[in-house]
Write an enzyme that holds these catalytic residues in place. Structure first.
Site, PDB file in Angstrom:
ATOM      1  N   ASP A 138       3.619   2.507  -4.101  1.00  0.00           N
ATOM      2  CA  ASP A 138       2.588   3.058  -5.189  1.00  0.00           C
ATOM      3  C   ASP A 138       2.630   1.926  -6.288  1.00  0.00           C
ATOM      4  OD1 ASP A 138       1.214   4.417  -7.532  1.00  0.00           O
ATOM      5  OD2 ASP A 138       1.820   6.278  -6.780  1.00  0.00           O
ATOM      6  N   VAL A 139       1.289   1.452  -6.407  1.00  0.00           N
ATOM      7  CA  VAL A 139       1.333   0.368  -7.419  1.00  0.00           C
ATOM      8  C   VAL A 139       1.165   0.789  -8.945  1.00  0.00           C
ATOM      9  CG1 VAL A 139       0.184  -1.160  -5.676  1.00  0.00           C
ATOM     10  CG2 VAL A 139      -1.208   0.421  -7.092  1.00  0.00           C
ATOM     11  N   THR A 144     -16.916   1.588   2.094  1.00  0.00           N
ATOM     12  CA  THR A 144     -15.345   2.152   2.598  1.00  0.00           C
ATOM     13  C   THR A 144     -15.246   3.295   2.208  1.00  0.00           C
ATOM     14  OG1 THR A 144     -14.864   1.376   0.278  1.00  0.00           O
ATOM     15  CG2 THR A 144     -14.547  -0.186   1.825  1.00  0.00           C
ATOM     16  N   TYR A 160     -13.582   5.956 -14.797  1.00  0.00           N
ATOM     17  CA  TYR A 160     -13.504   4.739 -13.925  1.00  0.00           C
ATOM     18  C   TYR A 160     -14.233   3.550 -14.473  1.00  0.00           C
ATOM     19  CZ  TYR A 160     -14.349   2.100  -9.623  1.00  0.00           C
ATOM     20  OH  TYR A 160     -14.390   0.988  -8.748  1.00  0.00           O
ATOM     21  N   ASP A 220       1.095  -1.243   0.223  1.00  0.00           N
ATOM     22  CA  ASP A 220       0.068  -0.030   0.014  1.00  0.00           C
ATOM     23  C   ASP A 220       0.718   1.271  -0.042  1.00  0.00           C
ATOM     24  OD1 ASP A 220      -2.122   1.727   0.474  1.00  0.00           O
ATOM     25  OD2 ASP A 220      -3.394   0.189   1.141  1.00  0.00           O
TER      26      ASP A 220
HETATM   27  P1  NAD Z   1     -10.472   2.007  -0.148  1.00  0.00           P
HETATM   28  O1  NAD Z   1     -10.217   3.471  -0.845  1.00  0.00           O
HETATM   29  O2  NAD Z   1     -10.962   2.007   1.292  1.00  0.00           O
HETATM   30  O3  NAD Z   1      -9.153   1.411  -0.002  1.00  0.00           O
HETATM   31  C1  NAD Z   1      -8.060   1.267  -1.120  1.00  0.00           C
HETATM   32  C2  NAD Z   1      -6.705   1.073  -0.614  1.00  0.00           C
HETATM   33  O4  NAD Z   1      -5.639   1.183  -1.677  1.00  0.00           O
HETATM   34  C3  NAD Z   1      -6.269   2.068   0.454  1.00  0.00           C
HETATM   35  O5  NAD Z   1      -5.719   1.529   1.545  1.00  0.00           O
HETATM   36  C4  NAD Z   1      -5.373   3.089  -0.570  1.00  0.00           C
HETATM   37  O6  NAD Z   1      -3.976   3.481   0.320  1.00  0.00           O
HETATM   38  C5  NAD Z   1      -4.781   1.826  -1.436  1.00  0.00           C
HETATM   39  N1  NAD Z   1      -4.019   2.469  -2.586  1.00  0.00           N
HETATM   40  C6  NAD Z   1      -4.622   3.620  -3.261  1.00  0.00           C
HETATM   41  N2  NAD Z   1      -3.870   4.088  -4.308  1.00  0.00           N
HETATM   42  C7  NAD Z   1      -2.736   3.283  -4.463  1.00  0.00           C
HETATM   43  C8  NAD Z   1      -1.614   3.203  -4.968  1.00  0.00           C
HETATM   44  N3  NAD Z   1      -1.386   4.211  -6.109  1.00  0.00           N
HETATM   45  N4  NAD Z   1      -0.804   2.160  -4.519  1.00  0.00           N
HETATM   46  C9  NAD Z   1      -0.747   1.619  -3.351  1.00  0.00           C
HETATM   47  N5  NAD Z   1      -2.090   1.382  -2.743  1.00  0.00           N
HETATM   48  C10 NAD Z   1      -3.086   2.321  -3.223  1.00  0.00           C
HETATM   49  O7  NAD Z   1     -11.187   1.267  -1.151  1.00  0.00           O
HETATM   50  P2  NAD Z   1     -11.940  -0.310  -1.374  1.00  0.00           P
HETATM   51  O8  NAD Z   1     -13.466   0.319  -1.399  1.00  0.00           O
HETATM   52  O9  NAD Z   1     -11.213  -1.195  -0.778  1.00  0.00           O
HETATM   53  O10 NAD Z   1     -11.667   0.033  -3.226  1.00  0.00           O
HETATM   54  C11 NAD Z   1     -10.420  -0.474  -3.433  1.00  0.00           C
HETATM   55  C12 NAD Z   1     -10.677  -1.233  -4.681  1.00  0.00           C
HETATM   56  O11 NAD Z   1     -12.129  -1.768  -4.712  1.00  0.00           O
HETATM   57  C13 NAD Z   1     -10.598  -0.423  -5.810  1.00  0.00           C
HETATM   58  O12 NAD Z   1     -10.060  -1.371  -6.948  1.00  0.00           O
HETATM   59  C14 NAD Z   1     -12.230  -0.136  -6.539  1.00  0.00           C
HETATM   60  O13 NAD Z   1     -12.239   0.003  -7.770  1.00  0.00           O
HETATM   61  C15 NAD Z   1     -12.993  -1.533  -5.966  1.00  0.00           C
HETATM   62  N6  NAD Z   1     -14.028  -1.271  -5.839  1.00  0.00           N
HETATM   63  C16 NAD Z   1     -14.801  -0.446  -4.892  1.00  0.00           C
HETATM   64  C17 NAD Z   1     -16.176  -0.168  -4.591  1.00  0.00           C
HETATM   65  C18 NAD Z   1     -16.617   0.445  -3.591  1.00  0.00           C
HETATM   66  O14 NAD Z   1     -17.486   1.044  -3.675  1.00  0.00           O
HETATM   67  N7  NAD Z   1     -15.883   0.930  -2.679  1.00  0.00           N
HETATM   68  C19 NAD Z   1     -17.061  -0.975  -5.507  1.00  0.00           C
HETATM   69  C20 NAD Z   1     -16.384  -1.819  -6.416  1.00  0.00           C
HETATM   70  C21 NAD Z   1     -14.912  -1.846  -6.620  1.00  0.00           C
END
Ligand code: NAD
Length: 255
Positions: A64-65, A191, A156, A38
């Site tokens: 940073d991924v 989240t 997105y 992360d």
């Molecule tokens: P979140 O924002 O709560 O957590 C995301 C995590 O990814 C965080 O810990 C953040 O620090 C990390 N992150 C962000 N950018 C980064 C980077 N460049 N390098 C490394 N780490 C990074 O989000 P979440 O709800 O768990 O969602 C994350 C994933 O789930 C995404 O792929 C998102 O598209 C997908 N998603 C989310 C939802 C939703 O409603 N929350 C719905 C469908 C899909």
């Protein structure tokens, strides 16, 4: 007592927050040794420490991924700690909400880099070790947005369409080397990401009220519900499941 991931080494991108955090905790509780990748500014170190305090095994490898060198360094750090990675959860991702005609090129590039290039970089760095280990399971986080478009989310939605197909294409190319690859496709989750999305869409007059969410998917998804779906795909219980899209959306897309 053996867990469902005992003997596995799992790397979870975005593993310090949201569903990634839920997966870090759940996978460790199920016996995996967990590498949390992360951002350096995330709570990754504290999450790894809490897992170790609870009797699990976890390390934090900041990156940073979307940045090649940082991904490679993080993957090597997890391999150095635990050996070849046999479960990869490509989960990190970010959101953009706004009118398509106001989307700047830099924003387009940033979202494609964090949501899509990250899967390419991470998977490419992990696969050689996974193949050397005799195989493994990759889970990519897609979304309902890969198949159901929301206004103000062209960028997105496009990234998630790419994640959707990335998972399937990796599954096909690597099937005969013992690699399974699938996608989890959540609906709206409780989240930071999900709450930002709901707030952003509301600002543009899109109805994502509690009533609208209830009509589409009953209620908000809990992070652990996504983690549990990913756990199934990561585990040997899914030994003949590859190239699939597992919707975690309480029938949002079934309508
Ligand atoms: P979140 O924002 O709560 O957590 C995301 C995590 O990814 C965080 O810990 C953040 O620090 C990390 N992150 C962000 N950018 C980064 C980077 N460049 N390098 C490394 N780490 C990074 O989000 P979440 O709800 O768990 O969602 C994350 C994933 O789930 C995404 O792929 C998102 O598209 C997908 N998603 C989310 C939802 C939703 O409603 N929350 C719905 C469908 C899909």
């Amino acid at each position: 007592m053996a867990g469902r991931l005992t003997g596995k080494v799992a790397l979870i991108s975005g593993g310090a927050g949201g569903c990634g955090l839920a997966a870090s905790e759940l996978f460790a509780a199920e016996g995996a040794r967990v590498g949390i990748v992360d951002l350096p500014s995330s709570r990754g170190a504290a999450v790894a420490e809490a897992i170790r305090a609870a009797g699990g095994e976890a390390v934090f490898a900041p990156a940073d991924v979307s940045v090649s060198g940082e991904v490679t360094a993080a993957v090597r750090a997890v391999e150095a700690a635990f050996g070849n990675i046999t479960v990869l959860f490509n989960h990190a991702g970010i959101l953009a909400v706004g009118p398509f005609l106001e989307t700047e090129e830099a924003e387009w590039d940033r979202l494609m880099a964090v949501n899509v290039r990250s899967m390419f970089l991470m998977t490419k760095a992990v696969l050689p070790g996974m193949i050397a280990a005799g195989g493994g399971s990759i889970v990519c986080t897609s979304s309902i947005s890969a198949v159901a478009a929301t206004p103000m989310e062209v960028l997105y939605d496009t990234t998630k369409g790419a994640c959707h197909m990335f998972a399937r294409a990796i599954a096909v190319e690597f099937r005969d080397r013992g690699i399974r690859c699938n996608a989890v496709c959540p609906g709206f989750i409780a989240t930071d990401h999900g709450r930002r999305e709901i707030a952003g869409l509301s600002r543009y007059g899109i109805d994502v009220s509690d009533a609208a969410i209830a009509a589409q998917q009953g209620r908000l998804c809990e992070p652990v519900e996504v983690a549990r779906a990913a756990l199934f795909l990561a585990s040997d219980e899914a030994s003949f499941v590859s190239g699939t899209h597992l919707f975690v959306d309480n029938a949002f897309t079934a309508v």
